[in-house]
Design an enzyme around this catalytic site. Structure first.
Site, PDB file in Angstrom:
ATOM      1  N   ARG A 158       0.837  -1.219   0.000  1.00 60.98           N
ATOM      2  CA  ARG A 158       0.000   0.000   0.000  1.00 60.98           C
ATOM      3  C   ARG A 158       0.870   1.266   0.000  1.00 60.98           C
ATOM      4  O   ARG A 158       0.550   2.253   0.664  1.00 60.98           O
ATOM      5  CB  ARG A 158      -0.950   0.036   1.205  1.00 60.98           C
ATOM      6  CG  ARG A 158      -1.969  -1.087   1.250  1.00 60.98           C
ATOM      7  CD  ARG A 158      -2.986  -0.964   0.123  1.00 60.98           C
ATOM      8  NE  ARG A 158      -4.082  -1.902   0.270  1.00 60.98           N
ATOM      9  CZ  ARG A 158      -4.084  -3.150  -0.202  1.00 60.98           C
ATOM     10  NH1 ARG A 158      -3.019  -3.623  -0.848  1.00 60.98           N
ATOM     11  NH2 ARG A 158      -5.141  -3.925  -0.038  1.00 60.98           N
ATOM     12  N   SER A 233     -10.792  -0.582   2.887  1.00 66.38           N
ATOM     13  CA  SER A 233     -10.084  -0.659   4.176  1.00 66.38           C
ATOM     14  C   SER A 233      -9.685   0.754   4.592  1.00 66.38           C
ATOM     15  O   SER A 233      -9.030   1.453   3.827  1.00 66.38           O
ATOM     16  CB  SER A 233      -8.812  -1.496   4.060  1.00 66.38           C
ATOM     17  OG  SER A 233      -9.098  -2.786   3.611  1.00 66.38           O
ATOM     18  N   GLU A 329      -5.008   3.945   5.645  1.00 69.22           N
ATOM     19  CA  GLU A 329      -4.697   3.680   4.239  1.00 69.22           C
ATOM     20  C   GLU A 329      -5.340   4.782   3.393  1.00 69.22           C
ATOM     21  O   GLU A 329      -4.788   5.212   2.385  1.00 69.22           O
ATOM     22  CB  GLU A 329      -5.267   2.317   3.822  1.00 69.22           C
ATOM     23  CG  GLU A 329      -5.014   2.015   2.360  1.00 69.22           C
ATOM     24  CD  GLU A 329      -5.941   0.977   1.773  1.00 69.22           C
ATOM     25  OE1 GLU A 329      -5.835  -0.201   2.143  1.00 69.22           O
ATOM     26  OE2 GLU A 329      -6.772   1.342   0.913  1.00 69.22           O
TER      27      GLU A 329
END
Ligand code: FAD
Ligand code: EPU
Length: 333
Positions: A158, A233, A329
């Protein structure tokens, strides 16, 4: 250029925030014209990984670059350059139609091609970096086009150079991926894929069967932003040294993790959040999804600030119980 534009239709949390000025960029010339006048305060793709906590004072540029060009081909592989404004999932479906393999595990991820390298999108055992060749990006201040190859993007979990050293400096305009034409490297290592293929009676999976399985799994646990606002998420799964994990495990023997190279592990944040009693919990118009505690949701009329406060509460709860700090995130704007 439009003035005072509501960004509600342009972010999957469905949050109301206004852009002082709003323009679409669909060519390098057009983008350079815009940059001559003003630097963007925000670049938007599909708005599926942003939390808008305030109005945007300045210019928002919505990426609308469209292109699908085969730029290189061998007997076995093909390289396709995609305009950064193309919808990611539509490109996955297009690849499947052509018989190109490599991104079937990344089916149904919302958003644009251009944002995919930002956080090196990943799902079900595959990350973008495995098929990524290069991207073209315009430097916002120098107004020059630069090419970044796979190494230069410094992809991680990520993560990329565009979230680090070069944050806010480039507008990505195209992304080139290398895909296979046959003998595809199928990845069904993620447990749920195997189970779903078995349930569907698929003996010898192909790229389409894997895509269908991924779509089925995702539809079962991730909320559809068209029905309930969310950005996938909200936090990353924390990564830590195995030794640190073992200390936490002594106090919490049920804790789960996935092994990573070099004596590191990844701990599922959704599990940590659920253990703190937050799965499906609702506070006013915000909360977490009933099937996936890692996904924060907008039940209706939440503000970005309200969702941010809920995120802080979840962070505190997880830290109090496990001494693990969750990091977002989602890009908080
Ligand atoms: P945006 O939200 O518009 O932008 C994200 C960031 O990138 C912002 O900081 C923005 O300024 C910047 N940016 C966007 N485009 C450009 C550009 N052209 N140049 C420079 N900067 C740019 N992600 C995963 O990795 N895996 C998943 O499985 C996954 N599942 C999801 C499921 C749901 C239901 C949702 C809502 C989200 C999910 N996500 C997932 C997150 C999201 O889909 C990805 O991060 C996606 O790549 C974001 O694309 P976007 O175009 O919507 O980006
Ligand atoms: N879990 C719980 N409770 C929950 C949620 C999850 O106990 O409420 C447990 C599950 O039982 C499982 C583990 O946590 O044992 C992992 O759950 P899941 O397979 O749903 O994946 P995840 O780790 O929560 C990650 C990505 C997703 C990606 C999936 C599939 C991150 C931050 N998220 O989620 O990406 O789609 O794996 O590969 O890495 C996104 O980035 O927006 C995103 C949705």
């Amino acid at each position: 250029m439009r003035q005072n534009v509501s960004l509600k239709p342009y972010n999957t949390f469905g949050l109301t925030a206004f852009a002082e000025r709003f323009a679409e960029g669909d060519s390098i010339e057009g983008l350079l014209d815009l940059l001559e006048k003003e630097q963007p305060a925000l670049i938007l793709g599909g708005g599926s990984n942003v939390l808008l906590t305030q109005n945007i004072h300045g210019l928002v540029i919505k990426n609308n670059f469209k292109e699908k060009t085969i730029v290189a081909e061998t007997e076995d592989t093909v390289q396709v350059r995609f305009g950064a404004g193309e919808n990611w999932h539509e490109c996955v479906l297009w690849c499947l139609e052509q018989g190109y393999g490599g991104i079937e595990n990344l089916s149904l991820i919302p958003g644009t091609i251009g944002a995919a390298p930002m956080q090196n999108i990943g799902a079900y055992g595959v990350e973008l970096q495995q098929v990524f060749v290069e991207l073209e990006a315009v430097h916002l201040q120098e107004k020059e086009v630069r090419t970044f190859d796979n190494k230069e993007c410094m992809f991680g979990y990520r993560d990329s150079v565009f979230k680090g050293e070069f944050k806010g400096q480039y507008f990505i305009v195209s992304v080139t991926l290398q895909l296979t034409k046959h003998s595809h490297k199928l990845d069904i290592s993620y447990g749920a894929i195997q189970q779903t293929l078995e349930q569907a009676g698929v003996q010898t999976p192909d790229i389409k069967a894997i895509s269908n399985a991924v779509i089925r799994i995702r539809s079962g646990k991730l909320p559809d932003p068209a029905k309930i606002g969310n950005a996938g998420s909200f936090f990353k799964n924390p990564v830590m040294a195995k030794s640190q994990f073992e200390v936490i495990q002594m106090k919490h023997p049920d804790i789960i993790c996935y092994d990573l190279p070099e004596e590191h592990v990844k701990v599922p944040a959704g599990w940590l959040i659920e253990q703190c009693g937050w799965k499906g919990k609702r506070i006013g118009n915000t909360g977490t999804h009933i099937n996936q505690a890692l996904v924060l949701v907008n039940h209706g009329n939440a503000t970005g600030q309200e969702i941010l406060q809920t995120a802080y509460q979840i962070q505190d709860a997880v830290h109090d119980k496990f001494k693990i700090l969750l990091t977002p995130e989602v890009n908080v704007v």
